[in-house]
Design a protein around this motif. Structure first.
Motif, PDB file in Angstrom:
ATOM      1  N   ARG A   1      -6.914   1.613  -6.803  1.00  0.00           N
ATOM      2  CA  ARG A   1      -7.815   0.580  -6.269  1.00  0.00           C
ATOM      3  C   ARG A   1      -7.735   0.676  -4.766  1.00  0.00           C
ATOM      4  O   ARG A   1      -6.644   0.552  -4.210  1.00  0.00           O
ATOM      5  CB  ARG A   1      -7.344  -0.832  -6.652  1.00  0.00           C
ATOM      6  CG  ARG A   1      -7.257  -1.093  -8.099  1.00  0.00           C
ATOM      7  CD  ARG A   1      -8.621  -1.313  -8.682  1.00  0.00           C
ATOM      8  NE  ARG A   1      -8.582  -1.087 -10.119  1.00  0.00           N
ATOM      9  CZ  ARG A   1      -9.655  -1.097 -10.889  1.00  0.00           C
ATOM     10  NH1 ARG A   1     -10.843  -1.297 -10.354  1.00  0.00           N
ATOM     11  NH2 ARG A   1      -9.548  -0.886 -12.171  1.00  0.00           N
ATOM     12  N   PRO A   2      -8.848   0.911  -4.118  1.00  0.00           N
ATOM     13  CA  PRO A   2      -8.784   1.002  -2.657  1.00  0.00           C
ATOM     14  C   PRO A   2      -8.234  -0.282  -2.050  1.00  0.00           C
ATOM     15  O   PRO A   2      -8.571  -1.376  -2.474  1.00  0.00           O
ATOM     16  CB  PRO A   2     -10.243   1.235  -2.246  1.00  0.00           C
ATOM     17  CG  PRO A   2     -11.066   1.018  -3.456  1.00  0.00           C
ATOM     18  CD  PRO A   2     -10.178   1.124  -4.644  1.00  0.00           C
ATOM     19  N   ASN A   3      -7.384  -0.129  -1.102  1.00  0.00           N
ATOM     20  CA  ASN A   3      -6.786  -1.267  -0.407  1.00  0.00           C
ATOM     21  C   ASN A   3      -7.814  -1.884   0.544  1.00  0.00           C
ATOM     22  O   ASN A   3      -8.284  -1.258   1.485  1.00  0.00           O
ATOM     23  CB  ASN A   3      -5.563  -0.771   0.357  1.00  0.00           C
ATOM     24  CG  ASN A   3      -4.885  -1.875   1.127  1.00  0.00           C
ATOM     25  OD1 ASN A   3      -5.547  -2.730   1.707  1.00  0.00           O
ATOM     26  ND2 ASN A   3      -3.574  -1.858   1.140  1.00  0.00           N
ATOM     27  N   LEU A   4      -8.128  -3.143   0.233  1.00  0.00           N
ATOM     28  CA  LEU A   4      -9.153  -3.838   0.993  1.00  0.00           C
ATOM     29  C   LEU A   4      -8.830  -3.901   2.479  1.00  0.00           C
ATOM     30  O   LEU A   4      -9.702  -3.748   3.344  1.00  0.00           O
ATOM     31  CB  LEU A   4      -9.255  -5.264   0.455  1.00  0.00           C
ATOM     32  CG  LEU A   4     -10.596  -5.940   0.598  1.00  0.00           C
ATOM     33  CD1 LEU A   4     -11.558  -5.318  -0.374  1.00  0.00           C
ATOM     34  CD2 LEU A   4     -10.460  -7.415   0.320  1.00  0.00           C
ATOM     35  N   LEU A   5      -7.565  -4.163   2.779  1.00  0.00           N
ATOM     36  CA  LEU A   5      -7.159  -4.339   4.163  1.00  0.00           C
ATOM     37  C   LEU A   5      -7.357  -3.045   4.949  1.00  0.00           C
ATOM     38  O   LEU A   5      -7.844  -3.062   6.089  1.00  0.00           O
ATOM     39  CB  LEU A   5      -5.683  -4.745   4.206  1.00  0.00           C
ATOM     40  CG  LEU A   5      -5.378  -6.218   4.044  1.00  0.00           C
ATOM     41  CD1 LEU A   5      -6.264  -6.890   3.037  1.00  0.00           C
ATOM     42  CD2 LEU A   5      -3.921  -6.423   3.679  1.00  0.00           C
ATOM     43  N   ALA A   6      -6.994  -1.942   4.331  1.00  0.00           N
ATOM     44  CA  ALA A   6      -7.125  -0.658   5.020  1.00  0.00           C
ATOM     45  C   ALA A   6      -8.599  -0.320   5.241  1.00  0.00           C
ATOM     46  O   ALA A   6      -8.997   0.154   6.302  1.00  0.00           O
ATOM     47  CB  ALA A   6      -6.449   0.435   4.209  1.00  0.00           C
TER      48      ALA A   6
ATOM     49  N   ARG B   1     -19.003 -11.567  -5.846  1.00  0.00           N
ATOM     50  CA  ARG B   1     -18.335 -10.630  -6.744  1.00  0.00           C
ATOM     51  C   ARG B   1     -19.227  -9.468  -7.151  1.00  0.00           C
ATOM     52  O   ARG B   1     -18.737  -8.385  -7.448  1.00  0.00           O
ATOM     53  CB  ARG B   1     -17.836 -11.371  -7.993  1.00  0.00           C
ATOM     54  CG  ARG B   1     -16.612 -12.211  -7.659  1.00  0.00           C
ATOM     55  CD  ARG B   1     -15.960 -12.790  -8.900  1.00  0.00           C
ATOM     56  NE  ARG B   1     -14.689 -13.424  -8.540  1.00  0.00           N
ATOM     57  CZ  ARG B   1     -14.019 -14.240  -9.322  1.00  0.00           C
ATOM     58  NH1 ARG B   1     -14.494 -14.544 -10.527  1.00  0.00           N
ATOM     59  NH2 ARG B   1     -12.871 -14.756  -8.928  1.00  0.00           N
TER      60      ARG B   1
ATOM     61  N   SER C   1     -10.966  -2.390   5.572  1.00  0.00           N
ATOM     62  CA  SER C   1     -11.493  -3.286   6.594  1.00  0.00           C
ATOM     63  C   SER C   1     -11.120  -2.802   7.983  1.00  0.00           C
ATOM     64  O   SER C   1     -11.943  -2.793   8.898  1.00  0.00           O
ATOM     65  CB  SER C   1     -10.907  -4.680   6.417  1.00  0.00           C
ATOM     66  OG  SER C   1     -11.072  -5.112   5.097  1.00  0.00           O
ATOM     67  N   LEU C   2      -9.873  -2.416   8.110  1.00  0.00           N
ATOM     68  CA  LEU C   2      -9.386  -2.029   9.429  1.00  0.00           C
ATOM     69  C   LEU C   2     -10.087  -0.760   9.916  1.00  0.00           C
ATOM     70  O   LEU C   2     -10.476  -0.653  11.077  1.00  0.00           O
ATOM     71  CB  LEU C   2      -7.874  -1.799   9.371  1.00  0.00           C
ATOM     72  CG  LEU C   2      -7.186  -1.591  10.713  1.00  0.00           C
ATOM     73  CD1 LEU C   2      -7.453  -2.786  11.616  1.00  0.00           C
ATOM     74  CD2 LEU C   2      -5.688  -1.415  10.502  1.00  0.00           C
TER      75      LEU C   2
ATOM     76  N   GLY D   1       7.555  -5.522  -8.886  1.00  0.00           N
ATOM     77  CA  GLY D   1       7.194  -4.712  -7.737  1.00  0.00           C
ATOM     78  C   GLY D   1       6.761  -3.338  -8.190  1.00  0.00           C
ATOM     79  O   GLY D   1       7.548  -2.569  -8.716  1.00  0.00           O
ATOM     80  N   THR D   2       5.499  -3.033  -7.993  1.00  0.00           N
ATOM     81  CA  THR D   2       4.996  -1.729  -8.362  1.00  0.00           C
ATOM     82  C   THR D   2       4.600  -1.061  -7.075  1.00  0.00           C
ATOM     83  O   THR D   2       4.209  -1.707  -6.127  1.00  0.00           O
ATOM     84  CB  THR D   2       3.689  -1.848  -9.167  1.00  0.00           C
ATOM     85  OG1 THR D   2       3.729  -3.052  -9.892  1.00  0.00           O
ATOM     86  CG2 THR D   2       3.504  -0.659 -10.070  1.00  0.00           C
TER      87      THR D   2
ATOM     88  N   HIS E   1     -14.779 -11.118  -1.510  1.00  0.00           N
ATOM     89  CA  HIS E   1     -13.938 -12.258  -1.845  1.00  0.00           C
ATOM     90  C   HIS E   1     -14.277 -13.434  -0.934  1.00  0.00           C
ATOM     91  O   HIS E   1     -14.879 -13.262   0.117  1.00  0.00           O
ATOM     92  CB  HIS E   1     -12.467 -11.881  -1.716  1.00  0.00           C
ATOM     93  CG  HIS E   1     -12.063 -10.817  -2.690  1.00  0.00           C
ATOM     94  ND1 HIS E   1     -11.524 -11.082  -3.917  1.00  0.00           N
ATOM     95  CD2 HIS E   1     -12.173  -9.463  -2.607  1.00  0.00           C
ATOM     96  CE1 HIS E   1     -11.306  -9.940  -4.560  1.00  0.00           C
ATOM     97  NE2 HIS E   1     -11.683  -8.945  -3.788  1.00  0.00           N
ATOM     98  N   LEU E   2     -13.835 -14.605  -1.378  1.00  0.00           N
ATOM     99  CA  LEU E   2     -14.190 -15.808  -0.640  1.00  0.00           C
ATOM    100  C   LEU E   2     -12.983 -16.485  -0.011  1.00  0.00           C
ATOM    101  O   LEU E   2     -12.016 -16.839  -0.682  1.00  0.00           O
ATOM    102  CB  LEU E   2     -14.887 -16.810  -1.569  1.00  0.00           C
ATOM    103  CG  LEU E   2     -15.235 -18.153  -0.934  1.00  0.00           C
ATOM    104  CD1 LEU E   2     -16.193 -17.972   0.230  1.00  0.00           C
ATOM    105  CD2 LEU E   2     -15.827 -19.102  -1.959  1.00  0.00           C
TER     106      LEU E   2
ATOM    107  N   THR F   1       1.710   0.821  -5.640  1.00  0.00           N
ATOM    108  CA  THR F   1       0.340   1.114  -6.027  1.00  0.00           C
ATOM    109  C   THR F   1      -0.004   2.486  -5.485  1.00  0.00           C
ATOM    110  O   THR F   1       0.549   2.919  -4.490  1.00  0.00           O
ATOM    111  CB  THR F   1      -0.619   0.081  -5.421  1.00  0.00           C
ATOM    112  OG1 THR F   1       0.092  -0.724  -4.509  1.00  0.00           O
ATOM    113  CG2 THR F   1      -1.227  -0.768  -6.502  1.00  0.00           C
TER     114      THR F   1
ATOM    115  N   SER G   1     -15.297  -6.100   5.813  1.00  0.00           N
ATOM    116  CA  SER G   1     -14.008  -6.660   5.410  1.00  0.00           C
ATOM    117  C   SER G   1     -14.024  -7.088   3.949  1.00  0.00           C
ATOM    118  O   SER G   1     -12.992  -7.403   3.386  1.00  0.00           O
ATOM    119  CB  SER G   1     -13.672  -7.869   6.278  1.00  0.00           C
ATOM    120  OG  SER G   1     -14.526  -8.950   5.958  1.00  0.00           O
TER     121      SER G   1
END
Lengths: 355, 355
Positions: free
Chosen positions: B63-68, B103, B70-71, B15-16, B108-109, B18, B76
């Motif tokens: 690394r930018p958080n993909l979920l954030a 990529r 997207s929201l 558990g890191t 992502h797929l 990020t 996305s």
DNA sequence: CTGAAAGCGCTTACAG
DNA sequence: CTGAAAGCGCTTACAG
């Protein structure tokens, strides 16, 4: 000033506004927290309230936004499948199994093929896991036996389950078939058919199964007072071409030949059979051949190949089940040793027969 | 009170934490908006500032958080591949092509196999698209020709590209090979080998390619003053078994036989060849057989099958390219008719020969 | 060229 | 049993 968002109609020309938890809360006359409770089936909601919310949600075609849930909560509903395997049939079965189980819990599958020989492998996996939070990862060979891969995933703190791992079996939960016993039984099958001189084509050395299958082969031999003969054990790499190469050296002019050959996988058996046919060696009349995996091609070639069936889709389902049930961590969050071993099948067809 | 989040070390025991855009902004001494600008390569950032941010980001392994993203944003970074195709080789090639292109743009797929016969298909796709926002969807046959599927996707306002669509070609951008011409050339090849009596096994009627291939076949025949003979045209369903069935009726005792058979895909050709072998009809000595698709099995069976190679992976790459380049909508947001037709290849092997 | 504020759609921790 | 507030980690409009 935000315009009140009401019941939406599809905008003509494409593009709908989807309704949110706020819309549902407003329509139901409750707080968004209550809507959240109902959607997540949390306890402590009055039945009447629950119904009101349910109705509003249905009316508005409300679907919780996965991204928002992920960001706010601790789950992403995303499972990652990492692999580097050139066999479409295997990958396909894996994906089906994972998806079947994932959907039971409303999870989705992100596929992340990797180049196991890339020097950037660890960094690319770390980067991936930092970028998209995954609820868990499924790992297949050879990735599941690579220290850098395991390290990257563990560092990121993402739970993972391995399929057919070879190294560090207790390091994570895993699913497998008993490759040793499968190869053992296949060898016994050949011996029961009267074969004493049995050759073997080894699999790719980076795949743990290669070693386990050879181990089962040797075990069966020894139990019958036989020994593997070095000149009949050839290194292969799981590919059709490597099967041809193995056959070439196995059938070298003048050399004594075994009466049966156990190939560590079907593709190499196909290569071997094609080469045999070319040089006029008949199968199974002159030599019996058996494979491993039961890929679709096994009944395309002639004769059909006697082989071992691995329940790949079920293994993938089981791996995902381990992941989603979180039967993978003890009270301290350390992975517990959970291994599920699934049954294999000996498929007797026409490529091997009584000597 | 939130503890100041500093440079993180991996927590022992997995558990890191990020680092986030806030951490980078703090370390670089700028606002998060500036970090965002640098990360997204937006213009109007002083070079010196850019470097400072860059360094901080590198130092923190940000690394930018993909979920954030997207929201908050409009993308996305997720592409969906929808399919219902039982051929692993095809799916595998599709996935590889999509991922390779995805990529390049850090996408992502998500794979979403569907049951094209499910009565819930439309609802399940609508629900999926409401749940997880996708930047685009790739559709393969037969889904790409189903009105309910297209309707659900269009209603959700998600861009999509179709691979090998048959119906409504102008309704969306698409990628294809010219099935008519491919079948036409294959037929010409048979005619050039002296065949005049040519049978045909039709593909699955729900797949548009089935009709196009037959069309090319008939076209070549007619240009050579030949006509398809009804008793030599059999319905198949793209499966091995349906090839056997077709062969059974084609080779019915007493009936006149064609000298060549064009099977709409390879699997049916395999079934046909297996049946022929069983009843003692030799290929290609007695009858020539050709297929379509060039699946891996085509060189596993004997004789190797003459067939048409479809560049599936390249088609998938091109489809994803159309999606990501957004060369798919005009100024009004309506899809523009963009069709890319990729070259196919006639692969001459041993299953067909001079009559 | 840079930043403060608001907000994406949810969940978490708390309070009542 | 229910809700108001804060916050997840970003981007979007705006302001300067």
């Amino acid at each position: 000033m935000k315009p009140p968002s009401q019941i939406k109609a599809p905008l003509s020309g494409g593009g709908t506004t989807t309704s949110t938890i706020n819309d549902v809360a407003r329509l139901a006359g409750v707080s968004i927290k209550t809507v959240s409770r109902v959607i997540n089936k949390e306890p402590n909601v009055r039945e009447e309230t629950r119904q009101k919310v349910q109705e509003a949600a249905t009316l508005l075609h409300y679907r919780p936004n996965l991204l928002a849930r992920s960001l706010a909560g601790s789950r992403s509903f995303l499972i990652g499948l990492f692999y580097d395997n050139p066999v479409p049939h295997y990958i396909d079965a894996m994906q089906r199994g994972v998806i079947r189980r994932a959907r039971e819990d409303n999870h989705h599958l992100l596929i992340e093929p990797q180049d196991s020989h890339s020097p950037d492998l660890e960094r690319s996996i770390s980067s991936l896991l930092a970028t998209v939070r995954l609820d868990g990862v499924i790992l297949t060979p050879p990735l599941c036996d690579m220290a850098v891969v395991l390290h990257a995933i563990e560092t990121a703190g993402v739970p993972y389950v391995r399929v057919s791992p070879f190294l560090n079996p207790g390091r994570s939960p895993s699913v497998r078939i008993d490759d040793v016993t499968a190869a053992y039984e296949m060898t016994l099958h050949l011996i029961a058919q009267g074969h004493r001189d049995i050759g073997f084509i080894l699999g790719h050395p980076e795949h743990g199964a290669s070693h386990l299958r050879y181990e089962g082969f040797v075990k069966a031999l020894r139990e019958n007072n036989l020994e593997p003969r070095a000149e009949w054990v050839k290194q292969g790499f799981f590919s059709y071409e490597s099967g041809i190469d193995a056959a070439r050296s196995l059938f070298a002019a003048g050399a004594p030949r075994p009466t049966a050959i156990f190939s560590s996988n079907d593709y190499m058996a196909f290569g071997l059979m094609a080469y045999a046919q070319q040089i006029g060696v008949r199968i199974p009349e002159d030599i019996s051949v058996v494979g491993f995996d039961d890929v679709p091609g096994a009944i395309l070639v002639w004769p059909h190949v006697t082989t071992i069936r691995q329940p790949v889709e079920e293994m993938a389902y089981a791996a995902t089940d381990l992941l989603l049930n979180r039967a993978t961590e003890d009270e301290n969050g350390k992975p517990i040793e959970t291994t599920r071993s699934l049954p294999f099948g000996l498929i007797v067809r026409e490529s091997a027969r009584q000597v």
